[in-house]
Design an enzyme around this catalytic site. Structure first.
Site, PDB file in Angstrom:
ATOM      1  N   GLY A 128       0.831  -1.291  -0.121  1.00 44.21           N
ATOM      2  CA  GLY A 128       0.026   0.038   0.060  1.00 44.21           C
ATOM      3  C   GLY A 128       0.682   1.371  -0.028  1.00 44.21           C
ATOM      4  O   GLY A 128       0.926   2.120   1.018  1.00 44.21           O
ATOM      5  N   GLU A 245      13.340  -4.251  -5.201  1.00 43.93           N
ATOM      6  CA  GLU A 245      12.297  -4.628  -6.277  1.00 43.93           C
ATOM      7  C   GLU A 245      12.987  -4.516  -7.593  1.00 43.93           C
ATOM      8  O   GLU A 245      12.714  -5.177  -8.471  1.00 43.93           O
ATOM      9  CB  GLU A 245      11.006  -3.561  -6.299  1.00 43.93           C
ATOM     10  CG  GLU A 245      10.041  -4.025  -7.114  1.00 43.93           C
ATOM     11  CD  GLU A 245       8.490  -3.115  -6.860  1.00 43.93           C
ATOM     12  OE1 GLU A 245       8.729  -2.244  -5.947  1.00 43.93           O
ATOM     13  OE2 GLU A 245       7.521  -3.430  -7.450  1.00 43.93           O
ATOM     14  N   GLU A 389      10.229   6.510 -17.305  1.00 44.32           N
ATOM     15  CA  GLU A 389      10.624   7.846 -17.658  1.00 44.32           C
ATOM     16  C   GLU A 389      11.335   8.160 -16.228  1.00 44.32           C
ATOM     17  O   GLU A 389      12.488   8.804 -16.121  1.00 44.32           O
ATOM     18  CB  GLU A 389       9.835   8.854 -17.927  1.00 44.32           C
ATOM     19  CG  GLU A 389       8.931   8.467 -19.147  1.00 44.32           C
ATOM     20  CD  GLU A 389       7.980   7.301 -19.355  1.00 44.32           C
ATOM     21  OE1 GLU A 389       7.589   6.953 -18.294  1.00 44.32           O
ATOM     22  OE2 GLU A 389       7.539   6.793 -20.195  1.00 44.32           O
TER      23      GLU A 389
HETATM   24  C1  LIG Z   1      -0.151  -3.311 -12.704  1.00 47.20           C
HETATM   25  C2  LIG Z   1       0.540  -2.416 -11.660  1.00 47.20           C
HETATM   26  C3  LIG Z   1       0.646  -2.840 -10.327  1.00 47.20           C
HETATM   27  C4  LIG Z   1       0.866  -1.949  -9.283  1.00 47.20           C
HETATM   28  N1  LIG Z   1       0.992  -2.808  -8.176  1.00 47.20           N
HETATM   29  C5  LIG Z   1       1.427  -1.753  -7.059  1.00 47.20           C
HETATM   30  C6  LIG Z   1       1.161  -2.004  -5.719  1.00 47.20           C
HETATM   31  O1  LIG Z   1       1.067  -3.090  -5.522  1.00 47.20           O
HETATM   32  N2  LIG Z   1       1.472  -1.397  -4.800  1.00 47.20           N
HETATM   33  C7  LIG Z   1       1.481  -0.012  -4.896  1.00 47.20           C
HETATM   34  O2  LIG Z   1       1.755   0.805  -3.992  1.00 47.20           O
HETATM   35  N3  LIG Z   1       1.725   0.422  -6.104  1.00 47.20           N
HETATM   36  C8  LIG Z   1       1.458  -0.431  -7.354  1.00 47.20           C
HETATM   37  N4  LIG Z   1       1.486   0.276  -8.549  1.00 47.20           N
HETATM   38  C9  LIG Z   1       1.659   1.656  -8.618  1.00 47.20           C
HETATM   39  C10 LIG Z   1       2.894   2.012  -9.571  1.00 47.20           C
HETATM   40  O3  LIG Z   1       3.839   1.895  -8.705  1.00 47.20           O
HETATM   41  C11 LIG Z   1       2.744   3.412 -10.286  1.00 47.20           C
HETATM   42  O4  LIG Z   1       1.769   3.299 -11.247  1.00 47.20           O
HETATM   43  C12 LIG Z   1       3.900   4.047 -10.493  1.00 47.20           C
HETATM   44  O5  LIG Z   1       4.812   4.247  -9.520  1.00 47.20           O
HETATM   45  C13 LIG Z   1       3.547   5.446 -11.321  1.00 47.20           C
HETATM   46  O6  LIG Z   1       2.796   6.348 -10.692  1.00 47.20           O
HETATM   47  P1  LIG Z   1       1.318   6.580 -11.302  1.00 47.20           P
HETATM   48  O7  LIG Z   1       0.502   5.543 -11.944  1.00 47.20           O
HETATM   49  O8  LIG Z   1       0.752   7.597 -10.324  1.00 47.20           O
HETATM   50  O9  LIG Z   1       1.911   7.479 -12.424  1.00 47.20           O
HETATM   51  P2  LIG Z   1       2.184   8.820 -12.420  1.00 47.20           P
HETATM   52  O10 LIG Z   1       3.354   9.320 -11.459  1.00 47.20           O
HETATM   53  O11 LIG Z   1       1.076   9.975 -12.541  1.00 47.20           O
HETATM   54  O12 LIG Z   1       3.103   8.953 -14.021  1.00 47.20           O
HETATM   55  C14 LIG Z   1       2.443   9.418 -15.156  1.00 47.20           C
HETATM   56  C15 LIG Z   1       3.326   9.625 -16.253  1.00 47.20           C
HETATM   57  O13 LIG Z   1       4.067  10.792 -16.233  1.00 47.20           O
HETATM   58  C16 LIG Z   1       5.384  10.117 -16.112  1.00 47.20           C
HETATM   59  N5  LIG Z   1       6.025  11.053 -15.184  1.00 47.20           N
HETATM   60  C17 LIG Z   1       5.905  11.413 -13.753  1.00 47.20           C
HETATM   61  N6  LIG Z   1       6.738  11.825 -13.170  1.00 47.20           N
HETATM   62  C18 LIG Z   1       7.610  12.238 -14.182  1.00 47.20           C
HETATM   63  C19 LIG Z   1       9.061  12.930 -13.948  1.00 47.20           C
HETATM   64  N7  LIG Z   1       9.471  13.482 -13.002  1.00 47.20           N
HETATM   65  N8  LIG Z   1       9.846  12.951 -15.092  1.00 47.20           N
HETATM   66  C20 LIG Z   1       9.491  12.247 -16.368  1.00 47.20           C
HETATM   67  N9  LIG Z   1       8.145  11.727 -16.454  1.00 47.20           N
HETATM   68  C21 LIG Z   1       7.554  11.551 -15.202  1.00 47.20           C
HETATM   69  C22 LIG Z   1       5.557   8.819 -15.667  1.00 47.20           C
HETATM   70  O14 LIG Z   1       6.654   7.993 -16.180  1.00 47.20           O
HETATM   71  C23 LIG Z   1       4.355   8.262 -16.384  1.00 47.20           C
HETATM   72  O15 LIG Z   1       4.615   7.995 -17.748  1.00 47.20           O
HETATM   73  C24 LIG Z   1       1.195  -0.568  -9.632  1.00 47.20           C
HETATM   74  C25 LIG Z   1       1.054   0.153 -10.998  1.00 47.20           C
HETATM   75  C26 LIG Z   1       0.535  -1.045 -12.008  1.00 47.20           C
HETATM   76  C27 LIG Z   1       0.242  -0.389 -13.071  1.00 47.20           C
END
Ligand SMILES: Cc1cc2nc3c(=O)[nH]c(=O)nc-3n(C[C@H](O)[C@H](O)[C@H](O)COP(=O)(O)OP(=O)(O)OC[C@H]3O[C@@H](n4cnc5c(N)ncnc54)[C@H](O)[C@@H]3O)c2cc1C
Length: 402
Positions: A128, A245, A389
């Site tokens: 989480g 990880e 990214e």
């Molecule tokens: C299948 C799946 C399983 C997951 N399992 C877990 C889990 O078990 N527990 C958990 O806690 N989380 C989990 N996650 C969450 C995962 O860690 C996040 O999706 C990830 O960290 C990206 O965050 P976000 O989805 O909020 O995207 P955002 O952070 O909103 O990013 C959106 C886009 O913007 C880009 N971006 C953001 N900031 C920057 C920057 N500074 N420079 C350049 N580009 C940028 C990103 O690369 C991405 O392409 C899971 C995600 C998926 C898809």
């Protein structure tokens, strides 16, 4: 540099291969070979029990906590052989992510309480960390934990929790001090997911599978003894966990299995009267992925063998993660590509008749099920564990000082 496994490593590989042939239940191996994700919970629990009985459920843990004491190369061989035999990976969240935090930073009482049931599979765990407005920018997370006597009262929403619907416990990043610098106000808390106020809701993936979840925490009372390490130090534990990880996210054995599958499909399918596998176009694509995968495997082995490197460990972990996840995507794309139009059939999961080997036919061979699902599933691998990214930003900063 030695490019071969030693005779002792090969003997070890034989031992693992024989164990898997004798003990991996055939029905579990069949389901896992299809390529749907996640494996059914019951398969995970059954296989966890078999491995725990043999003492092999957590090879990478230190021996004193129930690990095997194997070298990193032996752990690598074990994972290769498990994938080759189509054994499901055991719960990643508990065994790979949370347990190392507990045995590194937890108290003796916490180690005794959590590690044995995680090892046996009696506790499956959910991670989480992410929130709707805190993914890449995890440090801005808002879920709060307010101390009230010998409890914390937790409120907030987590999202994307992988296998959260299988889990008994979750390890959460929570904000215990909103006045401190953002990194210093975060703590690492174990929460029993059966506690009043916890609700877990499914998010369906675009391949129709239920893998991830939202977790809502509404005035959940959590005993203060569930805090791991020091209050306010959760951010450094999270960084430790995320480095682990990413180092283990190269998934070489996964990509290799998918390339084997792509090759088998291409040996059957035809294009312009030729077997696809004999066409220069397919051979070129296959060779390109195989060469990159081989190069990645050497990089992983070099890291495992701790060859001295001027690179920062976090940057190395990120580089292996980026490269490994891109290759996973290319390997599954190749398998789907080889299937051609058959790959368009909608198959949402294990209930589809094609998953039953008895129902396979010349028109619909048994290896069709799971290919499109696996290809779609791997779209997520460049996102979870830290988006690609953002990993590239880490590499440019730590390895190149940009
Ligand atoms: C299948 C799946 C399983 C997951 N399992 C877990 C889990 O078990 N527990 C958990 O806690 N989380 C989990 N996650 C969450 C995962 O860690 C996040 O999706 C990830 O960290 C990206 O965050 P976000 O989805 O909020 O995207 P955002 O952070 O909103 O990013 C959106 C886009 O913007 C880009 N971006 C953001 N900031 C920057 C920057 N500074 N420079 C350049 N580009 C940028 C990103 O690369 C991405 O392409 C899971 C995600 C998926 C898809």
């Amino acid at each position: 540099m030695e490019f071969q496994y030693s005779a002792a490593d090969e003997a070890f590989r034989k031992e693992v291969r024989e164990f898997l042939a004798a003990h991996l239940p055939a029905d579990i191996a069949h389901r896992h070979a299809l390529g749907f994700h996640p494996a059914p919970k019951d398969d995970l629990l059954r296989w966890n029990r078999v491995l725990a009985e043999r003492g092999w459920a957590a090879p990478h843990w230190p021996r004193e906590h129930g690990g095997t004491g194997w070298s990193p190369v032996q752990c690598h061989i074990f994972e290769q052989e498990c994938q080759r035999a189509h054994a499901p990976s055991l719960s990643w969240q508990g065994l790979r992510l949370c347990a190392p935090v507990i045995y590194t930073f937890g108290s003796e009482a916490q180690k005794a309480r959590f590690l044995p049931p995680i090892l046996r599979g009696d506790y499956l765990l959910a991670q989480g960390f992410s929130e709707p407005n805190a993914g890449s920018d995890l440090v801005s997370l808002k879920t709060s934990a307010v101390r009230d006597g010998d409890h914390y009262v937790v409120n907030g929403q987590k999202t994307w929790s992988s296998e959260g619907h299988y889990a008994d416990w979750g390890f959460f990043l929570v904000r215990t001090d909103s006045a401190a610098k953002p990194q210093r106000g975060i703590s690492f808390l174990m929460i029993d997911l059966r506690s009043p106020g916890v609700s877990v809701r499914p998010i369906l993936m675009f391949n129709g599978m239920h893998y991830v979840n939202e977790i809502f925490l509404d005035n959940v009372r959590v005993p203060a003894e569930n805090l791991i390490g020091d209050e306010g130090a959760g951010w450094s534990y999270a960084k430790f966990l995320l480095d682990n990880e990413r180092t283990s996210s190269a998934f070489i054995y996964f990509s290799r299995e998918w390339l084997t599958r792509a090759r088998a499909i291409a040996a059957r399918e035809t294009a312009g009267g030729m077997r696809l596998i004999d066409t220069p176009a397919f051979q070129r694509k296959l060779a390109a992925v195989e060469i990159d995968l081989q190069a990645l495997e050497f990089s992983v082995l070099r890291v495992l063998a701790s060859e001295k490197t001027r690179w920062n460990a976090t940057a190395v972990a990120s580089a292996l993660k980026v490269r490994g996840s891109e290759i996973q995507q290319r390997a599954t794309e190749l398998a789907l590509d080889a299937l051609g139009l058959r790959g368009l059939r909608a198959i949402d999961g294990f209930a589809d008749p094609l998953c039953d080997p008895a129902k396979a036919s010349e028109a619909w061979p048994g290896d069709v099920a799971g290919v499109a699902s696996g290809m779609l599933q791997t779209r997520a691998v460049t996102i979870y564990g830290g988006a690609k990214e953002v990993q590239k930003n880490i590499i440019s900063r730590l390895a190149f000082g940009l």
